[in-house]
Write a protein that holds these residues in place. Structure first.
Motif, PDB file in Angstrom:
ATOM      1  N   GLY A 292       0.835  -1.202   0.000  1.00 47.16           N
ATOM      2  CA  GLY A 292       0.000   0.000   0.000  1.00 47.16           C
ATOM      3  C   GLY A 292       0.865   1.245   0.000  1.00 47.16           C
ATOM      4  N   LEU A 293       0.247   2.411   0.151  1.00 47.69           N
ATOM      5  CA  LEU A 293       0.960   3.677   0.056  1.00 47.69           C
ATOM      6  C   LEU A 293       0.515   4.586   1.183  1.00 47.69           C
ATOM      7  CD1 LEU A 293       0.318   4.040  -3.744  1.00 47.69           C
ATOM      8  CD2 LEU A 293       2.613   3.911  -2.749  1.00 47.69           C
ATOM      9  N   LEU A 294       1.453   5.263   1.779  1.00 43.96           N
ATOM     10  CA  LEU A 294       1.090   6.220   2.814  1.00 43.96           C
ATOM     11  C   LEU A 294       1.822   7.532   2.527  1.00 43.96           C
ATOM     12  CD1 LEU A 294      -0.407   6.808   5.456  1.00 43.96           C
ATOM     13  CD2 LEU A 294       1.674   6.111   6.669  1.00 43.96           C
ATOM     14  N   ASN A 295       1.057   8.525   2.098  1.00 42.12           N
ATOM     15  CA  ASN A 295       1.634   9.804   1.717  1.00 42.12           C
ATOM     16  C   ASN A 295       1.651  10.737   2.920  1.00 42.12           C
ATOM     17  OD1 ASN A 295       2.404  12.161   0.577  1.00 42.12           O
ATOM     18  ND2 ASN A 295       0.566  12.444  -0.672  1.00 42.12           N
ATOM     19  N   ILE A 296       2.816  11.151   3.348  1.00 40.54           N
ATOM     20  CA  ILE A 296       2.908  11.963   4.558  1.00 40.54           C
ATOM     21  C   ILE A 296       3.259  13.424   4.284  1.00 40.54           C
ATOM     22  CG2 ILE A 296       3.477  10.013   6.044  1.00 40.54           C
ATOM     23  CD1 ILE A 296       6.436  11.134   5.900  1.00 40.54           C
ATOM     24  N   PHE A 297       3.443  13.780   2.987  1.00 42.88           N
ATOM     25  CA  PHE A 297       3.797  15.162   2.656  1.00 42.88           C
ATOM     26  C   PHE A 297       2.654  15.859   1.937  1.00 42.88           C
ATOM     27  CE2 PHE A 297       8.440  13.745   2.444  1.00 42.88           C
ATOM     28  CZ  PHE A 297       8.736  14.274   3.685  1.00 42.88           C
ATOM     29  N   ASP A 298       2.594  17.183   2.124  1.00 45.56           N
ATOM     30  CA  ASP A 298       1.689  17.955   1.275  1.00 45.56           C
ATOM     31  C   ASP A 298       2.486  18.487   0.094  1.00 45.56           C
ATOM     32  OD1 ASP A 298       3.121  20.187   2.056  1.00 45.56           O
ATOM     33  OD2 ASP A 298       1.542  20.991   3.358  1.00 45.56           O
ATOM     34  N   SER A 299       1.862  19.347  -0.725  1.00 51.99           N
ATOM     35  CA  SER A 299       2.490  19.768  -1.976  1.00 51.99           C
ATOM     36  C   SER A 299       3.729  20.631  -1.746  1.00 51.99           C
ATOM     37  CB  SER A 299       1.482  20.521  -2.839  1.00 51.99           C
ATOM     38  OG  SER A 299       1.103  21.718  -2.173  1.00 51.99           O
ATOM     39  N   ARG A 300       3.904  21.143  -0.532  1.00 55.03           N
ATOM     40  CA  ARG A 300       5.104  21.935  -0.271  1.00 55.03           C
ATOM     41  C   ARG A 300       6.082  21.170   0.616  1.00 55.03           C
ATOM     42  NH1 ARG A 300       2.637  27.791   1.046  1.00 55.03           N
ATOM     43  NH2 ARG A 300       4.814  28.308   1.429  1.00 55.03           N
ATOM     44  N   ALA A 301       5.897  19.851   0.630  1.00 63.57           N
ATOM     45  CA  ALA A 301       6.783  18.960   1.380  1.00 63.57           C
ATOM     46  C   ALA A 301       6.737  19.251   2.876  1.00 63.57           C
ATOM     47  CB  ALA A 301       8.225  19.043   0.853  1.00 63.57           C
ATOM     48  N   ARG A 302       5.556  19.589   3.360  1.00 64.03           N
ATOM     49  CA  ARG A 302       5.345  19.672   4.798  1.00 64.03           C
ATOM     50  C   ARG A 302       4.589  18.421   5.212  1.00 64.03           C
ATOM     51  NH1 ARG A 302       2.660  25.501   4.173  1.00 64.03           N
ATOM     52  NH2 ARG A 302       1.284  24.057   3.104  1.00 64.03           N
ATOM     53  N   LEU A 303       4.767  18.037   6.486  1.00 63.18           N
ATOM     54  CA  LEU A 303       4.098  16.826   6.956  1.00 63.18           C
ATOM     55  C   LEU A 303       2.592  17.058   6.965  1.00 63.18           C
ATOM     56  CD1 LEU A 303       5.785  14.350   7.761  1.00 63.18           C
ATOM     57  CD2 LEU A 303       7.078  16.474   7.831  1.00 63.18           C
ATOM     58  N   ASN A 304       1.856  16.086   6.490  1.00 63.64           N
ATOM     59  CA  ASN A 304       0.400  16.247   6.399  1.00 63.64           C
ATOM     60  C   ASN A 304      -0.305  15.471   7.518  1.00 63.64           C
ATOM     61  OD1 ASN A 304       0.365  13.578   5.707  1.00 63.64           O
ATOM     62  ND2 ASN A 304      -0.100  13.919   3.544  1.00 63.64           N
ATOM     63  N   GLU A 305      -1.603  15.312   7.359  1.00 62.56           N
ATOM     64  CA  GLU A 305      -2.412  14.735   8.428  1.00 62.56           C
ATOM     65  C   GLU A 305      -2.117  13.249   8.665  1.00 62.56           C
ATOM     66  OE1 GLU A 305      -3.386  15.726   5.503  1.00 62.56           O
ATOM     67  OE2 GLU A 305      -4.721  14.265   4.574  1.00 62.56           O
ATOM     68  N   HIS A 306      -1.360  12.609   7.779  1.00 63.19           N
ATOM     69  CA  HIS A 306      -1.030  11.206   7.991  1.00 63.19           C
ATOM     70  C   HIS A 306       0.150  11.027   8.938  1.00 63.19           C
ATOM     71  CE1 HIS A 306      -3.149  10.828   3.965  1.00 63.19           C
ATOM     72  NE2 HIS A 306      -3.940  10.231   4.855  1.00 63.19           N
ATOM     73  N   ALA A 307       0.781  12.140   9.271  1.00 58.34           N
ATOM     74  CA  ALA A 307       1.889  12.073  10.227  1.00 58.34           C
ATOM     75  C   ALA A 307       1.314  12.230  11.633  1.00 58.34           C
ATOM     76  CB  ALA A 307       2.880  13.184   9.945  1.00 58.34           C
ATOM     77  N   PRO A 308       2.043  11.752  12.636  1.00 61.85           N
ATOM     78  CA  PRO A 308       1.593  11.967  14.002  1.00 61.85           C
ATOM     79  C   PRO A 308       1.402  13.455  14.274  1.00 61.85           C
ATOM     80  CG  PRO A 308       3.430  10.433  13.942  1.00 61.85           C
ATOM     81  CD  PRO A 308       3.282  10.970  12.555  1.00 61.85           C
ATOM     82  N   ALA A 309       0.477  13.783  15.138  1.00 63.67           N
ATOM     83  CA  ALA A 309       0.071  15.164  15.365  1.00 63.67           C
ATOM     84  C   ALA A 309       1.252  16.096  15.631  1.00 63.67           C
ATOM     85  CB  ALA A 309      -0.923  15.227  16.523  1.00 63.67           C
ATOM     86  N   ALA A 310       2.231  15.599  16.335  1.00 67.17           N
ATOM     87  CA  ALA A 310       3.348  16.447  16.731  1.00 67.17           C
ATOM     88  C   ALA A 310       4.133  16.997  15.541  1.00 67.17           C
ATOM     89  CB  ALA A 310       4.288  15.663  17.649  1.00 67.17           C
ATOM     90  N   TYR A 311       4.010  16.317  14.409  1.00 67.80           N
ATOM     91  CA  TYR A 311       4.841  16.708  13.265  1.00 67.80           C
ATOM     92  C   TYR A 311       4.057  17.415  12.173  1.00 67.80           C
ATOM     93  CZ  TYR A 311       8.027  13.532  15.593  1.00 67.80           C
ATOM     94  OH  TYR A 311       8.818  12.946  16.530  1.00 67.80           O
ATOM     95  N   ARG A 312       2.769  17.414  12.257  1.00 67.01           N
ATOM     96  CA  ARG A 312       1.957  17.977  11.167  1.00 67.01           C
ATOM     97  C   ARG A 312       2.280  19.440  10.944  1.00 67.01           C
ATOM     98  NH1 ARG A 312      -3.545  15.074  13.175  1.00 67.01           N
ATOM     99  NH2 ARG A 312      -2.699  12.976  12.883  1.00 67.01           N
TER     100      ARG A 312
END
Length: 888
Positions: A292-312
Motif C-alpha cells: 500500500g501507500l502512505l503519503n505523509i507530505f503535502d504539496s510543499r513537502a510539509r508533513l500532512n495529516e497522515h503524520a503523528p500530530a506532533a509533526y503535522r
RNA sequence: GGGCGCGUAGCUCAGCGGGAGAGCACCACGUUGACAUCGUGGGGGUCACAGGUUCGAUCCCUGUCGCGCCCACCA
C-alpha cells in the motif's frame, strides 16, 4: 573616400534595416529554387541573448546567408518559446517583490495570466532585437510564438492524437515533485547534485520486544511513512526475522520485515526502511509486496495529516531535526555517518525534489522512441559530429514515460475535461468534449477542464511543423518540411531534438530535419555551463558594442570546431575586429589607387602573371570556403577566407602590384586595377556570411567610383568558377618570388643589415629562369626586400657571404655582420639539424617498403623535400665556409 | 557504476596517417603614400605518459595518469 576604420556602431543598424527592407530575409518566390530551411531553436520569450545564443545563431546565419547566395529559397524560421516554468517564475518573483508580497494564488489564475502576457508583451521584443544586433537574417514576417493560436491548435491536435492512439494516458504514480513550484517535472528537469549529507542508523524494535533491527537511511523524516523493513532473503543476519513485525518508532505502527532480492546486504546495515509513497525504489518494492501507500507530505513537502500530530505542518527538514532529536532521546539513534551523496534538485527552482504520489499525464515515450531510433540508424537524419548519435540512442533506448502535465498556469492548458463521475474526455475543444459526454451519458453534463498545463517541451517538440502551419496543409509546410539542418547545443538533445524526432515522425511520418549539427557549449572559465541562474554569463552584446557584430561572429564561427567546449577569449574577438579593419583598409587602398570595378571585366582575360595568380588563389580560397560550409566545418571555412584575405591578398598581392600601379605600363595598370577590384569583390562575397556588416558596407561604398551595384551583397549570387581560372604556372612563379623575398628579408634581419642598406645579390644559379624572373620582378623585390642584384659573378662584392636561394645565390656584404661568433653558432646548429633531417628523409627514401607502399605523390613529395633540404644545407655550409675565410 | 570528450607554444585553441601550426602575449627592428586596430623578422613545443598496429603515428588501437561533461533507483 573611405575613412581609416569601419564605424560598426553607426553602420550596423542601418545595414540591417536595408537588408530587411530589401526582402532578403524572406524565402524567394521561385518554384524552381531548391528549398532550404532552418528552424531556430526558439529562445525564451522573456530571455536575453547570451553567448550560447550568439554562437547558435551565428552558425545558423552563416549557413542561411551562404545558401541564400547559392540561390536556394531559404527560410530561417524564427520565433520564441513561452518557457513555462522559467517565465512563470520571473513573473511570480516580480509579484513577490512588488511591495504587496503577492503570490499567484492571491491574484487568481485569470489575473495572473494577464500579468504574464503583459510581461511577455513588454519584454518579448528584447531577444528579437538582440538577434537583429547579431545580424541574424531570419524571416521576421513569419515570427511565431509557441502560444500563438496556430501553434496551440497544433498542440491540441497532437495531444488528442496521442491520446486516441493510446500513446498518452493519465496515471497515478510517483513523480518528481518540485515543492517550490508545486508542480510535477520530468526526469530531465531533475539535476542530480552531489552534496555532503549524513546517513543515520536507527533502531526499530521488534513488536514483541524480543530485540531490534537497525536500519540505515539518509532521509529519517520519511520514516513516518514507513510500511515495512526490508532485507535480502539470503542475508543470514536477518533470515530469522523475515515475516516478523517491528514497531515503528515515534508512530507506533506495526510493520512487517520483508525479504526481496532488491535489497543489498552490503549497503548500509543491510536492513532498509520501506517508504513506498516517497521513494522510487520503495514504490516498486511496495507494489511487489502489496504494502500500500502512505503519503505523509503535502504539496510543499510539509508533513500532512497522515503524520503523528506532533509533526503535522512541519517542513520536511524541520521534521527531520525534531525526529532525530526524539530518536536520540529515546535511545534509538545509533549513529550518524557523514558521506557524499547525490540529491535530486529542480533545475529551475534549485530545491530538493520530492518523489510524490499524484495523477499526471504521461506520454508513452518508449513506443514513440522506436521510430526516432530507426530514423537515425538508417541515416534519414544524421548527427554532425556523428558521435552524438550514441548519446541520442542511449537515452532513447532507456527512455521512461514522459510526464507532460505541470501544475502551473502559464502554458497550454491540457485539453481534457472531466465529468462529475470522473470520466475524462480528451478533445480539441469544450464543444467536442461535451459532444463526447453527451454520447456517453445520453444527456448534457457539466464538464470541468483539467487545471494543468503541458510541459514547455511538448509544444517545442512540434516546432518544425507547427510553425509552418501544421496541421493545416499550408504551402510552407509542403515546401519547407522536412527542414534541412538543425543547429543546436548538445544540452538539449534530450529535451528537444529527441522529442522533435519522436513527435515529428509520429505526426508527419517524416523526420523533421535531415541533419542535426551539434555545437559545443560556451562555458565560463571554470568549464561550467553558463546560465542565468548561476550568474556567470558573458554578455555578447557588450562584445558587439565594443568590437562589432562581425568580430564576435567571426570569433564564434572560427571556434566552432568539433569536440571542445568554447572558452571565449576577449583578445580573440579583438583580433578579428582587427581583421575587419585590415579588410577595410585594403578596400581603402583599392579606392586610392582607382581600382574601380568594370562591368565587362572577365577574370579569364587577365595576362599579368601576378593577376593570373591572384585570380587563381581567389578561386581556390572561395572553393575552400564552400567546401567547409557544406561539410559544416565552420572553422575551416572561416580560416580559409581569413588566410586568403590577410595572408595572400593584403600581404602579397597588394604589395606586389604597387610597382605596377606606380609604373608606366598603362595596359598592365588598367588590368591590375580591375583585377584588384574584382578580387576584393570575391572576398566580400565569400566573407559575407561570416562578417555581413563590414562586407555589405564595403560592397556599397566601393561602387562610389564605379558602376552602381545591381543589388545588395546579401542578394548576390555565390561565386562559382570554372577550373580554367586556376593557373598553376602563375602560382609557382609568384610562389618563387614570395619565397625569395621572404628569404632575403629573413637574412637581412638575422644579419643585422641596416634598414637603409641594400643587399647585393649575385645570381649563379643553374636555373635559367631565375635571372629572368628577377628581372621581371625587380621592382617588387627591390621594394619589398631592398636588394640590388647582379647576374655575373665578377660583379659580386669581394669578401661576401654567399647564401643560396634555390638555384640562385645571394651575396651579402660581410662587413655588416655584427657578431660572427654567434652567427657561427647559429649556422652550425642549423647545419646539424638539417643534416639530421636529410638523414631521416634519405632513410625513408631508401626503405623499399616505403617505396612499395606509400602513395606516389607522397614519395614525390619526399624527393622534393630532400632536394630542398639539401639545397638549404649547402647554403648554410657555404655561409659557414665564408665565415671561416673571413674570421680565419 | 555506465557513457562521451579533452590533455599540442606562456595563454586561447586549429591540426581529418607522410615536413609540428594560428591568434594573442614576448623580443628586435620599422612611422616606406591602405592599415600602429599596422608591417618585417625572431625566440619558444619529448604533441600528458607507456605499450601496440603501420614502411611511417600528434593523428589509429590498448592501458595509465590528469581534467571536464552527460546519464544512473548506490538505503
Amino acid at each position: 573616400m573611405l575613412d581609416t576604420t569601419f564605424d560598426h556602431a553607426k553602420a550596423e543598424a542601418r545595414l540591417y534595416e536595408a537588408w530587411e527592407r530589401s526582402g532578403a530575409f524572406r524565402p524567394k518566390d521561385d518554384p524552381a529554387a531548391e528549398p532550404y530551411c532552418i528552424m531556430i531553436p526558439p529562445p525564451n520569450v522573456t530571455g536575453t541573448l547570451h553567448m550560447g545564443h550568439a554562437l547558435n545563431n551565428t552558425l545558423q546565419d552563416v549557413l542561411v546567408r551562404f545558401e541564400r547566395m547559392r540561390g536556394k529559397a531559404v527560410l530561417w524560421q524564427v520565433g520564441t518559446d513561452h518557457a513555462g516554468i522559467a517565465t512563470q517564475m520571473v513573473v511570480e518573483r516580480q509579484l513577490a517583490q512588488g511591495g504587496m508580497n503577492l503570490s499567484r494564488r492571491d491574484l487568481g489564475r485569470e489575473e495572473f495570466l494577464k500579468r504574464v502576457w503583459a510581461w511577455k508583451e513588454q519584454s518579448g521584443g528584447q531577444i528579437s532585437n538582440q538577434l537583429r544586433r547579431l545580424g541574424a537574417s531570419c524571416d521576421w514576417s513569419r515570427e511565431r510564438f509557441t502560444m500563438d493560436e496556430g501553434l496551440s491548435a497544433a498542440v491540441r491536435t497532437v495531444f488528442v492524437g496521442l491520446y486516441n492512439a493510446g500513446l498518452l494516458y493519465r496515471d497515478k504514480r510517483l513523480v518528481n515533485w518540485d515543492p517550490h513550484f508545486e508542480t510535477a517535472i520530468s526526469d530531465l528537469e531533475v539535476e542530480n547534485i552531489e552534496v555532503q549529507g549524513s546517513m543515520w542508523r536507527i533502531a526499530y524494535p521488534l513488536a514483541d520486544g524480543s530485540g531490534e533491527v537497525i536500519v540505515a537511511t539518509t532521509r529519517p523524516e520519511t520514516m513516518l511513512g514507513d510500511l515495512a523493513v526490508g532485507v535480502h532473503p539470503k542475508d543470514e543476519r536477518y533470515a530469522h526475522l523475515v515475516g516478523r513485525m517491528v514497531r515503528l518508532p515515534l508512530v507506533g505502527r506495526e510493520i512487517p520485515i520483508i525479504a526481496d532480492e532488491y535489497f543489498d546486504p552490503d549497503k548500509g546495515t543491510g536492513c532498509v526502511k520501506i517508504t513506498p509513497a516517497h521513494d522510487f525504489n520503495d514504490f516498486k518494492v511496495g507494489r511487489r509486496h502489496g504494502l500500500g501507500l502512505l503519503n505523509i507530505f503535502d504539496s510543499r513537502a510539509r508533513l500532512n495529516e497522515h503524520a503523528p500530530a506532533a509533526y503535522r505542518g512541519l517542513d520536511r527538514y524541520a521534521a527531520r531535526t525534531r525526529i532525530l532529536a526524539e530518536l536520540e532521546a529515546q535511545g534509538l539513534l545509533r549513529g550518524e555517518d557523514r558521506q557524499t551523496m547525490t540529491q535530486p534538485h529542480g533545475d529551475r527552482s534549485g530545491v530538493v525534489i520530492e518523489p510524490w504520489l499524484t495523477d499526471q499525464w504521461y506520454v508513452d515515450a518508449q513506443t514513440l522512441a522506436a521510430r526516432a531510433i530507426a530514423a537515425v540508424e538508417t541515416g534519414d537524419t544524421i548527427f554532425v559530429p556523428k558521435n552524438w548519435e550514441k548519446t541520442y540512442f542511449e537515452w532513447l533506448r532507456n527512455i521512461e514515460p514522459w510526464c507532460v502535465s505541470r501544475q502551473l498556469w502559464w502554458g497550454h492548458r491540457i485539453p481534457a475535461w472531466y465529468a462529475p463521475d470522473g470520466s475524462v474526455f480528451v478533445a480539441h475543444s469544450l464543444a467536442e468534449a461535451q459532444a463526447g459526454a453527451r454520447a456517453k451519458f445520453g444527456a448534457d453534463v457539466a464538464l470541468v477542464q483539467d487545471e494543468d498545463v503541458l510541459d514547455t517541451w511538448f509544444s517545442s517538440g512540434l516546432w518544425p511543423f507547427s510553425t509552418l502551419g501544421w496541421p493545416q496543409e499550408t504551402p510552407e509546410y509542403h515546401r519547407f518540411y522536412p527542414t534541412s539542418v538543425l543547429v543546436t547545443g548538445f544540452d538539449i538533445i534530450f529535451f528537444w531534438v529527441a522529442r522533435m524526432m519522436m513527435l515529428g515522425l509520429q505526426f508527419t511520418d517524416k523526420v523533421p530535419f535531415s541533419t542535426v549539427y551539434i555545437h559545443a557549449l560556451v562555458r565560463d572559465e571554470r568549464g561550467q555551463k553558463m546560465s542565468k541562474s548561476k550568474g556567470n554569463v558573458i554578455d555578447p552584446l557588450e562584445l558587439i558594442d565594443a568590437y562589432g557584430a562581425d568580430a564576435l561572429r567571426f570569433t564564434l564561427a572560427s571556434m566552432a570546431a568539433q569536440g571542445r567546449d568554447i572558452k571565449l577569449a576577449r583578445q580573440r574577438v579583438e583580433g578579428y575586429r582587427n581583421f575587419g579593419t585590415k579588410l577595410w583598409n585594403a578596400a581603402r587602398f583599392t579606392q586610392m589607387n582607382e581600382c574601380t570595378l568594370w562591368d565587362a571585366f572577365d577574370p579569364a582575360d587577365v595576362k599579368e602573371t601576378v593577376n593570373r595568380w591572384i585570380v587563381s588563389e581567389a578561386v581556390t580560397a572561395a572553393r575552400a570556403v564552400s567546401a567547409g560550409l557544406e561539410a559544416l566545418r565552420f572553422n575551416e571555412a572561416a580560416g580559409a577566407i581569413y588566410d586568403f584575405t590577410w595572408g595572400v591578398y593584403c600581404d602579397w598581392y597588394l604589395e606586389l602590384i604597387k610597382p605596377i600601379l606606380n609604373g608606366d605600363d598603362e595596359a598592365a595598370k588598367a588590368e591590375t586595377r580591375r583585377t584588384a577590384a574584382w578580387t576584393l569583390d570575391q572576398i566580400l562575397k565569400v566573407l559575407h556570411p561570416f562578417m555581413p556588416f563590414v562586407t555589405e558596407e564595403l560592397w556599397g561604398r566601393l561602387s562610389e567610383f564605379g558602376p552602381a551595384r545591381k543589388r545588395l551583397l546579401i542578394n548576390e549570387p555565390w561565386p562559382v568558377y570554372p577550373d580554367s581560372l586556376l593557373h598553376p604556372d602563375a602560382a609557382s612563379e609568384i610562389d618563387w618570388v614570395i619565397r625569395l623575398i621572404s628569404e632575403v628579408r629573413s637574412t637581412r634581419a638575422e644579419m643585422n643589415v641596416p634598414a637603409g642598406a641594400k643587399i647585393p645579390l649575385l645570381l649563379v644559379g643553374a636555373d635559367p629562369e631565375s635571372g629572368l624572373r628577377l628581372e621581371r620582378y625587380q621592382a617588387e623585390i627591390d621594394r619589398l626586400a631592398r636588394l640590388e642584384y647582379s647576374t655575373t659573378a665578377s660583379e659580386a662584392p669581394p669578401g661576401a657571404v654567399v647564401i643560396a636561394f634555390e638555384a640562385a645565390s645571394i651575396a651579402l656584404p660581410i662587413a655588416d655582420v655584427i657578431d660572427i661568433a654567434s652567427e657561427r653558432t647559429r649556422l652550425e646548429k642549423e647545419y646539424k639539424r638539417l643534416a639530421a633531417d636529410i638523414g631521416k628523409i634519405e632513410a625513408k627514401l631508401a626503405n623499399p617498403e616505403f617505396l612499395k607502399r606509400a602513395p606516389e605523390e607522397v614519395v614525390a613529395e619526399q624527393h622534393e623535400r630532400l632536394a630542398d633540404t639539401q639545397a638549404t644545407r649547402a647554403k648554410v655550409g657555404a655561409a659557414l665556409a665564408r665565415l671561416d675565410t673571413i674570421s680565419g
